[in-house]
Write an enzyme that holds these catalytic residues in place. Sequence first.
Site, PDB file in Angstrom:
ATOM      1  N   HIS A 126      73.395  75.053  91.058  1.00  0.00           N
ATOM      2  CA  HIS A 126      74.077  76.143  89.859  1.00  0.00           C
ATOM      3  C   HIS A 126      74.454  77.175  90.477  1.00  0.00           C
ATOM      4  O   HIS A 126      73.724  77.935  90.866  1.00  0.00           O
ATOM      5  CB  HIS A 126      73.587  76.161  88.485  1.00  0.00           C
ATOM      6  CG  HIS A 126      73.823  76.150  87.542  1.00  0.00           C
ATOM      7  ND1 HIS A 126      74.267  77.340  87.248  1.00  0.00           N
ATOM      8  CD2 HIS A 126      74.449  75.334  86.570  1.00  0.00           C
ATOM      9  CE1 HIS A 126      75.265  77.060  85.659  1.00  0.00           C
ATOM     10  NE2 HIS A 126      75.311  76.047  85.288  1.00  0.00           N
TER      11      HIS A 126
ATOM     12  N   ASP B 161      64.761  77.410  89.819  1.00  0.00           N
ATOM     13  CA  ASP B 161      65.057  76.973  88.523  1.00  0.00           C
ATOM     14  C   ASP B 161      64.741  76.246  88.036  1.00  0.00           C
ATOM     15  O   ASP B 161      65.192  74.991  88.723  1.00  0.00           O
ATOM     16  CB  ASP B 161      66.812  76.907  89.042  1.00  0.00           C
ATOM     17  CG  ASP B 161      68.480  76.865  87.887  1.00  0.00           C
ATOM     18  OD1 ASP B 161      67.219  76.505  86.657  1.00  0.00           O
ATOM     19  OD2 ASP B 161      68.941  76.986  88.666  1.00  0.00           O
TER      20      ASP B 161
ATOM     21  N   GLN C  35      66.767  72.874  84.144  1.00  0.00           N
ATOM     22  CA  GLN C  35      67.207  71.168  83.853  1.00  0.00           C
ATOM     23  C   GLN C  35      65.588  70.530  84.428  1.00  0.00           C
ATOM     24  O   GLN C  35      65.386  68.846  84.246  1.00  0.00           O
ATOM     25  CB  GLN C  35      67.708  70.712  85.168  1.00  0.00           C
ATOM     26  CG  GLN C  35      68.959  70.851  84.893  1.00  0.00           C
ATOM     27  CD  GLN C  35      70.057  70.406  83.868  1.00  0.00           C
ATOM     28  OE1 GLN C  35      69.591  69.484  83.022  1.00  0.00           O
ATOM     29  NE2 GLN C  35      70.922  71.640  83.975  1.00  0.00           N
TER      30      GLN C  35
ATOM     31  N   LYS D 130      68.028  74.439  76.002  1.00  0.00           N
ATOM     32  CA  LYS D 130      68.702  72.664  77.450  1.00  0.00           C
ATOM     33  C   LYS D 130      67.094  72.009  76.573  1.00  0.00           C
ATOM     34  O   LYS D 130      66.982  71.045  76.603  1.00  0.00           O
ATOM     35  CB  LYS D 130      68.365  73.236  78.346  1.00  0.00           C
ATOM     36  CG  LYS D 130      69.298  73.444  78.323  1.00  0.00           C
ATOM     37  CD  LYS D 130      70.186  73.243  80.196  1.00  0.00           C
ATOM     38  CE  LYS D 130      70.838  74.503  80.759  1.00  0.00           C
ATOM     39  NZ  LYS D 130      71.946  73.917  80.411  1.00  0.00           N
TER      40      LYS D 130
ATOM     41  N   CYS E   7      79.841  73.867  86.948  1.00  0.00           N
ATOM     42  CA  CYS E   7      79.090  74.927  87.723  1.00  0.00           C
ATOM     43  C   CYS E   7      78.504  74.780  89.500  1.00  0.00           C
ATOM     44  O   CYS E   7      77.177  75.084  89.062  1.00  0.00           O
ATOM     45  CB  CYS E   7      78.583  75.390  86.900  1.00  0.00           C
ATOM     46  SG  CYS E   7      79.103  76.870  85.236  1.00  0.00           S
TER      47      CYS E   7
END
Lengths: 431, 156
Positions: A140, A218, A221, A244, A384
């Site tokens: 991302h 990261d 997700q 999220k 993104c």
Amino acid sequence: MRDSIPTHLNNPYILPDGSLNVERIRQDFPILQRKVHGRPLVYLDNAATSQKPVQVIDALADFYRRYNANIHRAIHCLGEEATNAYEETRAKVARFIGAPSPDCIIFVRNTTEAINLVAYTWGRSHIGPGDEIVLTEMEHHSNMVPWQRLAQEKGARLRYIGINHEQCLDLDGWPHAYLTERTKLLAIGHVSNGVGTIHPVKEMVAEARRRGIVTLIDGAQSVPHMPVNVQDLGCDFLAFSAHKMLGPTGVGVLYGRLELLVEMEPFLSGGEMISRVTLEGAQWAHVPWKFEAGTPNIADVIAFGAAIDYLSQLGMERVRAHEMELTSYALSRLRQLEEIVIYGPQDISQRGGVISFNLPSIHPHDLGTLLDRFGVAIRTGHHCNQPLMRRLGVAGTARASFYVYNTFQEVDTLIEAIDRAQARFRGDNAR
Amino acid sequence: MLDRETLRRQEEELDELYKEIVLEYYRNPRNRGSLPAPTVVKEGDNPLCGDEVRLELAVDEGVIRDARFQGQGCSISQASASMLTEAVRGLSLEEAQQLYSKFHAAITGDDTVDTAELGDLEALLGVRRFPVRVKCATLAWHLLDEALRELRHTAP
């Protein structure tokens, strides 16, 4: 006797077979009752942000109604309650990701800020000219641009791990082609927000750590969608966002290994992050407060605690299992559509609840508009992920992404809406 | 359950947005390509949705003799660019500027514009009910505006 009864029998969110009771879960999400263009909302843009259960909305309102106060300073009752609730969320987050201590948890605004914090503090003091930072082509922008800026400032070099035909990482040359004597940092996404690929981060982190390379994951997700344990992964940093994972916007988390956090310089400076200030200078507060300058987002952090409670009650293994079933069903139905191109691995165990696709005859933007009129919210565009889109040779994709409240019927509605959109663009709309 | 009236209204709105003439321009674009010796070339994009358009004009004695476009993007952005190249051919720079103003006003919601004067371009006005798509329809037109401004600036 009582001990032999599985705990989930007392849990309204779990069906007797151990799976999620999605109908019960849906009752907690007021927004799912609304209509969009006269049709029931089918919300399939969860990779962008999730919807919020009434427990989270109530926790937010409850803070402002009953105990709104600034934290860490006030002697009065409200201040104490607010401080306790804020710090309780820190402890919940630590337990949720298996962190050894709440001190490893820093609250920021979002994943982007968490990664920037590492780039500006750890990065600036550890990355020098000629040093190397290893990323992947699927990152991302938020796990790419901060490192590009740092590399530019320091004269460091970025190395990107490429991708193969299934949009999995191309690990042919791994680790020798990427991890060198100059490598200082491995910063990789856990699950691709663009195409849903789950990367083998645990194995990659192990290779890096063996060489003394610092690792950042990261988790924007992954943490909302599957069990993630930082001690099992072995990473030095993990970044993710509350919004999220059923929580409010404006709260992000940076987990950091305590030894690193202790020696890192502060990011922002000012109030709340000091222990002593004179006219000449200041001493920093202890970790994690050293990194939380100014009045933080108290209400949203506290409401995030309710989101973690909610997800914990569902159980992250069950969340993952539910999304795998939905993804598997959606893939089987989408594959039947003429000419469709679906990105990401075929193997369900290697992908999260994200399906990115293109229909050659309909631009994703047009598909987004047509689906919206059907009440179906998907994301269209580059997500993104511009370098990844360039690699795929497309300007963007259509992306459906699932969460705990999505149903098989909603997948059917998605397919029906796509059918209708295709018919309109073919010009054979029966009207 | 959805009532018939809502369904009908939605279909109508989509019919308005995706008029057959717009889809026809998208499937079989006219004047797609480049000119051997363009007088002015303008490129632009909508970074958020990835629409890209390149507009080329050949101008002689204050009249647009020919126009071409290239690009990629959604049906609205590409059809609009193609329709623009058809509409401006043979217009003086001043007439083209007037057409731009009229089209821009009409598509951004000014209902005092006599839309009959827009000819085929009227078909693009369906985007007015889809605010997020207006910028798709206007991308090529902003390039025309830029091109005309540049031509005025460099004119003797």
